[in-house]
Design a protein around this motif. Structure first.
Motif, PDB file in Angstrom:
ATOM      1  N   GLN A  39       6.599  -6.855  -1.173  1.00  0.00           N
ATOM      2  CA  GLN A  39       5.500  -6.091  -1.761  1.00  0.00           C
ATOM      3  C   GLN A  39       4.235  -6.331  -0.967  1.00  0.00           C
ATOM      4  O   GLN A  39       3.884  -7.483  -0.675  1.00  0.00           O
ATOM      5  N   LYS A  43       1.081  -1.300  -3.249  1.00  0.00           N
ATOM      6  CA  LYS A  43       2.371  -0.608  -3.232  1.00  0.00           C
ATOM      7  C   LYS A  43       3.361  -1.280  -4.170  1.00  0.00           C
ATOM      8  O   LYS A  43       3.194  -2.456  -4.519  1.00  0.00           O
ATOM      9  N   GLU A  44       4.390  -0.547  -4.542  1.00  0.00           N
ATOM     10  CA  GLU A  44       5.427  -1.107  -5.391  1.00  0.00           C
ATOM     11  C   GLU A  44       6.355  -1.999  -4.576  1.00  0.00           C
ATOM     12  O   GLU A  44       6.419  -1.902  -3.353  1.00  0.00           O
TER      13      GLU A  44
END
Length: 119
Positions: A39, A43-44
Motif C-alpha cells: 500500500q 491508494k488501496e
C-alpha cells in the motif's frame, strides 16, 4: 494475543534485496492461503503475492520473476523474498491470513512493514 507479526522492512538501494517475514502468534495458519499486500499513500492495498498451504504461489504481474513467497507451516511463518527492487516497490507491506485458535477462525492483518527503495 492473536496476531500477525511482520519484520524485515527497511531502506534499500535500487537493485537490492529484502526478505520480509510474517509470523503467526497466538494462533496457527488455517488451510487457506496467506497473502502479502502493498500500500502506498492515497491508494488501496494491492495483492502482491499469495501462497497456499501446499505451497502453490501466485504473483502480481509487477513482481513476477523478482519476488518469491514461501511458507513454513511448522514455524507458522510466511516469507517474501524481494529481489531486484525498484523505486516503485516502495510501500508499506502487509500480510493477511486466517488464524485458527481452538474452534475459532478469524482473518488478521499484520501491522505493516515499510519498504523504501531509494538511492
Amino acid at each position: 494475543q492473536v496476531q500477525l507479526v511482520e519484520s524485515g522492512g527497511g531502506l534499500v538501494q535500487p537493485g537490492g534485496s529484502l526478505r520480509l517475514s510474517c509470523a503467526a502468534s497466538g494462533g496457527i495458519f488455517s488451510n487457506n492461503a496467506v497473502d502479502w499486500y502493498s500500500q502506498v499513500p492515497g491508494k488501496e492495498r494491492e495483492l502482491v503475492a499469495s501462497v497456499t498451504k501446499g505451497g502453490n504461489t501466485a504473483y502480481a504481474d509487477s513482481v513476477k520473476g523478482r519476488f518469491t513467497i514461501s511458507r513454513d507451516n511448522a514455524k507458522n511463518t510466511v516469507y517474501l523474498q524481494m529481489n531486484s527492487l525498484k523505486a516503485e516497490d516502495t510501500a508499506v507491506y502487509y500480510c493477511n491470513a486466517d488464524l485458527v485458535t481452538g474452534w475459532r477462525i478469524k482473518n488478521y492483518w499484520g501491522q505493516g512493514t515499510q519498504v523504501t527503495v531509494s538511492s
